[in-house]
Scaffold this motif. Structure first.
Motif, PDB file in Angstrom:
ATOM      1  N   GLY A   1     -28.948 -61.735  -2.752  1.00  0.00           N
ATOM      2  CA  GLY A   1     -28.352 -61.173  -3.966  1.00  0.00           C
ATOM      3  C   GLY A   1     -27.147 -61.966  -4.375  1.00  0.00           C
ATOM      4  O   GLY A   1     -26.568 -62.701  -3.576  1.00  0.00           O
ATOM      5  N   ARG A   2     -26.770 -61.802  -5.629  1.00  0.00           N
ATOM      6  CA  ARG A   2     -25.663 -62.589  -6.164  1.00  0.00           C
ATOM      7  C   ARG A   2     -24.348 -62.148  -5.555  1.00  0.00           C
ATOM      8  O   ARG A   2     -24.271 -61.156  -4.855  1.00  0.00           O
ATOM      9  CB  ARG A   2     -25.592 -62.392  -7.677  1.00  0.00           C
ATOM     10  N   ASN A   3     -23.295 -62.848  -5.903  1.00  0.00           N
ATOM     11  CA  ASN A   3     -21.965 -62.472  -5.440  1.00  0.00           C
ATOM     12  C   ASN A   3     -21.606 -61.109  -5.986  1.00  0.00           C
ATOM     13  O   ASN A   3     -21.865 -60.802  -7.143  1.00  0.00           O
ATOM     14  CB  ASN A   3     -20.924 -63.470  -5.924  1.00  0.00           C
TER      15      ASN A   3
ATOM     16  N   GLU B   1     -21.911 -69.840   5.967  1.00  0.00           N
ATOM     17  CA  GLU B   1     -20.925 -70.198   4.941  1.00  0.00           C
ATOM     18  C   GLU B   1     -19.866 -71.156   5.473  1.00  0.00           C
ATOM     19  O   GLU B   1     -19.256 -70.929   6.512  1.00  0.00           O
ATOM     20  CB  GLU B   1     -20.233 -68.942   4.399  1.00  0.00           C
TER      21      GLU B   1
ATOM     22  N   GLN C   1     -26.584 -66.678   1.395  1.00  0.00           N
ATOM     23  CA  GLN C   1     -26.631 -67.335   0.099  1.00  0.00           C
ATOM     24  C   GLN C   1     -27.379 -68.656   0.200  1.00  0.00           C
ATOM     25  O   GLN C   1     -27.799 -69.214  -0.803  1.00  0.00           O
ATOM     26  CB  GLN C   1     -25.201 -67.623  -0.402  1.00  0.00           C
ATOM     27  N   ASN C   2     -27.509 -69.156   1.414  1.00  0.00           N
ATOM     28  CA  ASN C   2     -28.198 -70.419   1.633  1.00  0.00           C
ATOM     29  C   ASN C   2     -29.696 -70.152   1.777  1.00  0.00           C
ATOM     30  O   ASN C   2     -30.169 -69.694   2.811  1.00  0.00           O
ATOM     31  CB  ASN C   2     -27.621 -71.073   2.896  1.00  0.00           C
TER      32      ASN C   2
ATOM     33  N   HIS D   1     -32.305 -72.143   1.897  1.00  0.00           N
ATOM     34  CA  HIS D   1     -33.024 -72.949   2.899  1.00  0.00           C
ATOM     35  C   HIS D   1     -32.950 -72.249   4.253  1.00  0.00           C
ATOM     36  O   HIS D   1     -33.934 -72.137   4.975  1.00  0.00           O
ATOM     37  CB  HIS D   1     -32.393 -74.336   3.018  1.00  0.00           C
ATOM     38  N   PHE D   2     -31.762 -71.816   4.580  1.00  0.00           N
ATOM     39  CA  PHE D   2     -31.493 -71.153   5.847  1.00  0.00           C
ATOM     40  C   PHE D   2     -32.265 -69.839   5.932  1.00  0.00           C
ATOM     41  O   PHE D   2     -32.951 -69.548   6.911  1.00  0.00           O
ATOM     42  CB  PHE D   2     -29.986 -70.925   5.928  1.00  0.00           C
TER      43      PHE D   2
ATOM     44  N   ARG E   1     -35.963 -70.276   6.399  1.00  0.00           N
ATOM     45  CA  ARG E   1     -36.342 -70.750   7.731  1.00  0.00           C
ATOM     46  C   ARG E   1     -36.391 -69.603   8.734  1.00  0.00           C
ATOM     47  O   ARG E   1     -37.208 -69.597   9.639  1.00  0.00           O
ATOM     48  CB  ARG E   1     -35.335 -71.804   8.164  1.00  0.00           C
TER      49      ARG E   1
ATOM     50  N   LEU F   1     -32.754 -64.116  -8.322  1.00  0.00           N
ATOM     51  CA  LEU F   1     -31.913 -65.133  -7.695  1.00  0.00           C
ATOM     52  C   LEU F   1     -31.577 -66.261  -8.661  1.00  0.00           C
ATOM     53  O   LEU F   1     -30.714 -67.073  -8.390  1.00  0.00           O
ATOM     54  CB  LEU F   1     -32.595 -65.704  -6.448  1.00  0.00           C
ATOM     55  N   ALA F   2     -32.285 -66.284  -9.789  1.00  0.00           N
ATOM     56  CA  ALA F   2     -32.069 -67.306 -10.808  1.00  0.00           C
ATOM     57  C   ALA F   2     -32.121 -68.701 -10.209  1.00  0.00           C
ATOM     58  O   ALA F   2     -31.311 -69.551 -10.525  1.00  0.00           O
ATOM     59  CB  ALA F   2     -30.747 -67.078 -11.541  1.00  0.00           C
ATOM     60  N   VAL F   3     -33.057 -68.912  -9.276  1.00  0.00           N
ATOM     61  CA  VAL F   3     -33.234 -70.260  -8.740  1.00  0.00           C
ATOM     62  C   VAL F   3     -34.440 -70.900  -9.393  1.00  0.00           C
ATOM     63  O   VAL F   3     -35.336 -70.223  -9.864  1.00  0.00           O
ATOM     64  CB  VAL F   3     -33.450 -70.279  -7.215  1.00  0.00           C
TER      65      VAL F   3
ATOM     66  N   GLU G   1     -32.459 -74.846 -12.752  1.00  0.00           N
ATOM     67  CA  GLU G   1     -32.079 -76.257 -12.800  1.00  0.00           C
ATOM     68  C   GLU G   1     -32.954 -77.045 -11.825  1.00  0.00           C
ATOM     69  O   GLU G   1     -33.871 -76.476 -11.255  1.00  0.00           O
ATOM     70  CB  GLU G   1     -30.589 -76.469 -12.479  1.00  0.00           C
TER      71      GLU G   1
ATOM     72  N   ALA H   1     -23.455 -67.558  -4.948  1.00  0.00           N
ATOM     73  CA  ALA H   1     -24.905 -67.479  -5.033  1.00  0.00           C
ATOM     74  C   ALA H   1     -25.444 -68.827  -5.520  1.00  0.00           C
ATOM     75  O   ALA H   1     -24.786 -69.506  -6.312  1.00  0.00           O
ATOM     76  CB  ALA H   1     -25.307 -66.369  -5.991  1.00  0.00           C
TER      77      ALA H   1
ATOM     78  N   ALA I   1     -27.602 -69.884  -7.653  1.00  0.00           N
ATOM     79  CA  ALA I   1     -27.707 -70.152  -9.073  1.00  0.00           C
ATOM     80  C   ALA I   1     -26.347 -70.495  -9.661  1.00  0.00           C
ATOM     81  O   ALA I   1     -26.211 -71.407 -10.469  1.00  0.00           O
ATOM     82  CB  ALA I   1     -28.281 -68.933  -9.789  1.00  0.00           C
TER      83      ALA I   1
ATOM     84  N   THR J   1     -32.244 -76.974   7.169  1.00  0.00           N
ATOM     85  CA  THR J   1     -31.677 -75.737   6.636  1.00  0.00           C
ATOM     86  C   THR J   1     -30.656 -76.004   5.546  1.00  0.00           C
ATOM     87  O   THR J   1     -29.927 -75.120   5.145  1.00  0.00           O
ATOM     88  CB  THR J   1     -30.988 -74.944   7.763  1.00  0.00           C
TER      89      THR J   1
END
Ligand SMILES: Nc1ncnc2c1ncn2[C@@H]1O[C@H](COP(=O)(O)OP(=O)(O)OP(=O)(O)O)[C@@H](O)[C@H]1O
Ligand SMILES: Nc1ncnc2c1ncn2[C@@H]1O[C@H](COP(=O)(O)OP(=O)(O)OP(=O)(O)O)[C@@H](O)[C@H]1O
Ligand SMILES: [Mg+2]
Ligand SMILES: [Mg+2]
Lengths: 616, 242, 259
Positions: free
Chosen positions: B39-41, B167, B196-197, B199-200, B203, B236-238, B241, C183, C185, C255
């Motif tokens: 989730g976002r900040n 973090e 927030q990562n 990739h992590f 995994r 997540l708005a990923v 970009e 986050a 984004a 990662t």
């Protein structure tokens, strides 16, 4: 010339004094280190220790064993009292701002005074001294009490024991961890409340030990709470807050200096410890062995959002002002005199709030500036034969200028250290006023500081006080809302950020310190003319504490807090004083109830109620 | 899945003062499972964790852990039931040594779990072994993060709440951290991870719960989230970009 | 690939060194940043990146070495003086005024920049409110302008810090882990914004970051610090291929997206 025997005697006397200081101060530093509570009631615990010890030991056989048993029993009793205090009161205010905990412990000080007087009477209680207690040892021709040798021997013993407990046991490690972060300790499965209660019990037991050991040489008396707590604070601050070795070193330093100081400069003894403290703090801003405060600094952590006063409040304020202006038409001279005092108190409290709220610089010695203002007015009348306007101008000027000079040292410090340096300055000023009899008249004060004919009557002077006090208070408020005041607050919130955006934090703090002192000086000048006289008591610790109580009662976070606090405190004080002989008990209880009911102070509590009735 | 759930959170609501932060969060986590909170900040991930360990008292809802209702219980009681918490800010005891920090977290062994000892933890985090007598405050950010996890493990938790363990850590250390967490999972420890990562998270995670404005808005396996472009984009708005 | 032409670089650092009690946090570091350039300083935890930043912005005095802003030596100047010379910075551990609103935080920076600090009467909220909003808009914080800075979420604090750092129209922007804890984004968004501002206003940007997506995505050039020393410098591709950097910092990239 001083002989070798005399020197040895002074050395031993100093060591015995140091031991006594250490027992009390170690308890204070342990409590502070863990709970972050500035425990003003520590002296009261010492006093209770002395009285309880007196009662117990008097009933036991007059042998060393009886004395030892009595001492241990007193320590246990005090531990229980300390634990009760922590559970009943402090535990409920840990979440409140740290200054409020200080206020709560001050309520305890007041209540204890009346309770002790009620239980044991007003007479000093001296222990009957059996031969073993009266015994002396001969040292190169001089005689030294044998009991004091025992006290000296206990000093390293107690220190070592405490040190081992804190470094070598799991309990000690838990306590040190809780000192840094109690929430995290709890989240790791440790009941931190139990930890805190036990620490408080230990600290109280040490205070009790200190109290009992004072009995053979002195006596249990009603004044010992305040004298011991100031001495203990000095030791703790000189040594470095929360540092046990620091407290030991500082006890030695101060005990020895006092013993030799009496020999060399008898007149300086009143201020000596404070001079020592001031010198140490100027050279080492965190005490001898203290570490710089880490995360979650000490004292003054009010971080709520500050908003301009709601419109309703402005109208209410205006209505109150009109009412106050019309009061002389309705009230008699006595009521007007009380009103004048309230107005002066309001300005005094507002000036302290200015530096300790938005400025983040808590002062334990704000009465110094009040007193300097008062004496400046008195000198204007007596030495310069100047008219009242000049006297009233000199009062803020003198206080502000002296503060600007002295403040350069103050603003380098923070938290309790800063507060104690201001206390040192106040005590030194007080000692000068008290001992420089030629200039100040000493205890007799300066009389005949009468106001100008135009405002000589109660009405006239009331209006003068109203004008100046309201103008001063509103002036301070305006400054706080202006860029200057915001910068001051910014420096308090985050010094790093303030400097990173180019704000001149130190210069602003120094100016604020001087402005605050000037306003307090004006209050002092007004007071001098209102009373027609000036006394050293204007600078006393009690008067500084009054100011602190007013600000805290009202609430630090809001600008109207100090105003309400000053009015409530002076009002409450007058009412209680005339209504009951147990006024300290009642006032202390009132303070504690308030702390529990409204941890944000009167104004903060009112604001919360007001917000609750309106949607966010 | 709920039958085996170690931790069950239902309809959780929490406030800071008058501001409501959580509006009915619900999810479960089983032994040996990694559930990722995304989730976002400001969405409320940390607040959820604080509400579970008892640092924030939930105003509504129910939390059961290892068969006990722990809603509104005190932190030390919850921790003693075997719920471990590693906060976002690490919060190691700076003035204590590494070894002393570990000792603070120590709890009695728990039946069914191989008890953690300093020796085992030093084997898991070799960086700590070298620094065992150094003050925790002098260690680098990454080492402090490892210490925070090791300290919590000393309590032999059945389930660990990990708040953004990656973090501020260098990629290399994040990799080591991932290995350590997988080792825990293999021991049967349940893990709730706020991250927030991505990739992590991808995994490590078995399942994901997406939190938005204090409410759980999406739940499912991480594979499903990876496949569901619409959900990724929306929550997540990923992928916008790059 | 330095941009900006032949004039003196905005920031030049020569032989910088700083030790804490015998431990060399920064040792013999030299580099330069040009106008409009985004330079990333990366390296393991404890490598000395924040210490470098603190020296550059005047929080810490270096033991040795020199710092030049537009050719002028600013070594050992206070952080106030350095800010006055057009350096804005954000902090790894965010530092804002908790008792003020978001807008007031930016207003403070503007009040300082326009030298209006020593004003005693007119309320501060009347100073530069519109300008503050204009700085809050591009970082997306305008709708939170009335909130207390003390209760912002972490990512929002980072954005507020950027707005504050831009208040003195800086020529050099120092950003210490600007997107840590944000986050995914928003990381992209914040760095794209920084990138845009850097080229539009010709600001030189020096930043640290542990998110390799961000570093390789926006940096023009990358420096790698390890135990206080520069061990590599170059483009993203060069750094990724450098075996030493992989060994001490990047790892396999499983990662971190660094592959
Ligand atoms: N002590 C506090 N007082 C008031 N509000 C708070 C406090 N702490 C957090 N908040 C607010 O609660 C909300 C949720 O915060 P939380 O820390 O749980 O978010 P998060 O999902 O962990 O975010 P992040 O990814 O940035 O860590 C945010 O809007 C934040 O502003
Ligand atoms: N004030 C200080 N006193 C003593 N040592 C310090 C101090 N500040 C930093 N250090 C040490 O200097 C080294 C470099 O620290 P620095 O904060 O610059 O690292 P960094 O590269 O920013 O790491 P990270 O990526 O974890 O933020 C570390 O070993 C750190 O422990
Ligand atoms: Mg969080
Ligand atoms: Mg750093």
């Amino acid at each position: 010339m001083v002989g070798g025997g005399q020197l040895l005697l002074s050395l031993l006397t100093g060591l015995a004094d140091a031991a006594g200081l250490f027992f009390v101060a170690s308890g204070l530093t342990v409590i502070f280190g863990v709970t972050r509570v500035v425990n003003f009631a520590h002296g009261s615990l010492t006093m209770l220790g002395a009285y309880c010890g007196w009662s117990l030991i008097s009933r036991l056989p007059p042998t060393p064993l009886g004395f030892a048993l009595g001492t241990l029993a007193t320590m246990v009793l005090l531990a229980v009292i300390g634990a009760g205090l922590e559970i009943g009161l402090l535990r409920r205010v840990y979440r409140a701002p740290e200054l409020f905990q200080l206020l709560a412990t001050f309520g305890v000080v007041l209540m204890t005074q009346d309770i002790v007087q009620w239980l044991w009477g007003v007479e000093d209680l001296a222990l009957r001294r059996p031969p073993w207690l009266r015994a002396f040892v001969r040292l190169g021709g001089a005689r030294f009490p044998r009991f004091d040798l025992i006290v000296i021997a206990l000093f390293p013993l107690v220190f070592l024991l405490l040190w081992l407990v804190f470094t070598r046991t799991r309990w000690g490690r838990l306590v040190r961890a809780a000192t840094e972060d109690r929430e995290m300790v709890a989240a790791l499965g440790v009941d931190q409340r139990l930890l805190f209660t036990s620490v408080f019990a230990l600290g109280a037991a040490l205070a009790g030990l200190g109290g009992v050991l004072m009995l053979p040489d002195a006596s249990a008396n009603l004044g010992m709470d305040l004298t011991t707590v100031t001495d203990a604070f000095v030791v703790v601050v000189v040594g470095g807050l929360g540092s046990l070795p620091g407290a030991a070193a500082a006890s030695l330093l101060i005990g020895l200096l006092q013993a030799f100081g009496i020999m060399l400069v008898p007149r300086a003894t009143l201020a000596l410890v404070f001079v020592v403290m001031a010198v140490v703090l100027v050279l080492r801003p965190n005490g001898l062995l203290g570490r710089p405060p880490g995360r979650g600094g000490v004292l003054g952590e009010v971080r709520a959002l500050v908003r301009p006063a709601p419109h309703v409040l402005r109208w209410l304020g205006l209505a109150a002002l009109i009412l106050a202006a019309l009061a002389p038409l309705l009230l008699g001279p006595y009521a007007l005199a009380v009103g004048t005092e309230m107005l002066i108190a309001m300005l005094f409290a507002a000036s302290l709030h200015f530096m300790m709220g938005p400025g983040g610089m808590v002062s334990f010695g704000h009465a110094a500036w009040f007193g300097i203002g008062a004496y400046a007015s008195a000198f204007a009348v007596h030495l310069l034969a100047a008219p009242m306007p000049v006297g009233l101008l000199l009062a803020p000027l003198a206080a502000g200028l002296i503060a600007a000079l002295f403040g350069a040292f103050v603003v380098r410090l923070s938290g309790v250290y800063l507060a104690m340096l201001t206390l040192a300055f106040a005590q030194i000023t007080w000692a000068i006023a008290f001992q420089w009899v030629d200039l100040t008249g000493g205890d007799n004060g300066i009389l005949g500081v009468w106001p100008a004919r135009l405002v000589a009557g109660p009405r006239g002077f009331y209006w003068l006080a109203l004008t100046l006090a309201v103008a001063g208070t509103l002036g301070l408020r305006a400054v706080l809302a202006a860029p200057f005041g915001y910068t001051l607050r910014g420096g308090r919130d985050s010094r790093v950020r303030a400097e990173a955006i180019g704000l001149p934090v130190t210069a602003i703090q120094l100016t604020a310190f001087a402005l605050s002192a000037a306003a307090a000086g004006l209050a002092g000048g007004l007071y001098a003319y209102a009373k027609g006289s000036v006394f050293p008591t204007y600078i006393s610790l009690g008067h500084s504490v009054d100011a602190l109580l007013m600000v805290l009662l009202g609430g630090v976070a809001t600008m109207s807090g100090p105003i309400l606090g000053a009015l409530a405190y002076t009002g409450l004080y007058d009412v209680l004083l005339s209504a009951t002989s147990l006024w300290r008990l009642a006032l202390g209880a009132a303070i504690i109830v308030l702390v529990l009911a409204a941890p944000e102070g009167i104004a903060g509590g009112a604001l919360k109620l007001w917000q609750r009735r309106r949607p966010a | 899945m709920t039958a085996a759930a170690l931790l069950t959170v239902a309809d959780l609501a929490s406030f800071y003062g008058r501001a409501q932060i959580l509006h009915g969060i619900g999810f479960t986590c089983a032994a040996g499972e990694v559930v990722v909170l995304l989730g976002r900040n400001g969405a409320g991930k940390s607040t959820t964790m604080k509400s579970l360990i008892g640092l924030v008292r939930p105003a509504q809802g129910r939390v059961t852990f290892a068969g006990a209702d722990i809603t509104g219980a005190e932190p030390h009681r919850i921790a003693r039931l075997g719920l471990g918490y590693v906060p976002e800010e690490r919060r190691v005891f700076a003035g204590l040594t590494v070894a002393e920090n570990l000792d603070i977290g120590r709890q009695a062994p728990r039946p069914g779990l191989a008890p953690w000892t300093p020796a085992r933890l030093y084997a898991l985090f070799p960086n700590l072994a070298a620094a065992r007598d150094r003050a925790a405050g002098q260690m680098s950010g990454g080492e402090q993060q490892m210490l925070a996890i090791a300290r919590t493990l000393m309590g032999n938790p059945r389930l660990v709440l990990l708040d953004e363990p990656s973090e501020g850590l260098s990629p290399l250390i994040v990799e080591q951290m991932a290995e350590a967490i997988l080792a825990l999972k293999a021991e049967g420890v349940g893990i709730v991870l706020a991250e927030q990562n991505l990739h992590f998270a991808e995994r490590l995670g078995d399942r994901a719960v997406v939190i938005e404005k204090g409410a759980a808005v999406w739940a499912g396996s991480l594979a499903a989230l990876a496949a569901d472009d619409a959900a990724r984009q929306r929550f997540l708005a990923v992928g916008v970009e790059t | 690939m330095t941009r900006g032409g032949p004039e003196a670089p905005v920031l030049a650092v020569a032989g910088l060194a700083k030790a804490f009690g015998g431990v060399a946090a920064v040792a013999e570091v030299s580099f330069a940043v040009a106008r409009g350039e985004m330079l990333a300083l990366i390296g393991p935890n404890g490598a000395g990146k924040s210490t470098c930043f603190n020296i550059l912005s005047g929080q810490i005095r270096p033991d040795r070495g020199a710092v030049y802003l537009n050719g002028e030596s600013v070594t050992g100047l206070s952080s106030r003086a350095i800010w006055r010379r057009g350096v804005g910075r954000t902090f790894q551990i965010t530092a804002t005024f908790a008792s003020m609103t978001v807008r007031e935080n930016v207003q403070m920076a503007l009040i300082s920049h326009h030298r209006r600090v020593w004003r005693f009467l007119r309320p501060a909220r009347h100073y530069f409110a519109a300008e503050a909003d204009a700085l809050l808009a591009p970082v997306g914080m305008q709708d939170q302008a009335e909130r207390a800075a003390g209760e912002l979420a972490y990512g929002d604090l980072k954005r507020l810090e950027l707005a504050i750092a831009l208040a003195n129209a800086p020529r050099l922007l120092l950003m210490d882990e600007p997107t840590a804890g944000m986050a995914p984004a928003e990381r992209g968004g914040l760095m794209a914004l920084t990138r845009r501002l850097a080229s539009e206003r010709a600001i030189a940007v020096l930043f640290t970051e542990h998110d390799m997506d961000v570093v390789f995505g926006v940096a023009d050039r990358i420096l790698v610090l390890d135990r206080g020393r520069l061990i590599a410098a170059g483009s993203g591709a060069e750094i990724r291929a450098n075996p030493e950097v992989r060994a001490v910092y990047l790892g396999s990239g499983a990662t971190s997206g660094g592959h």
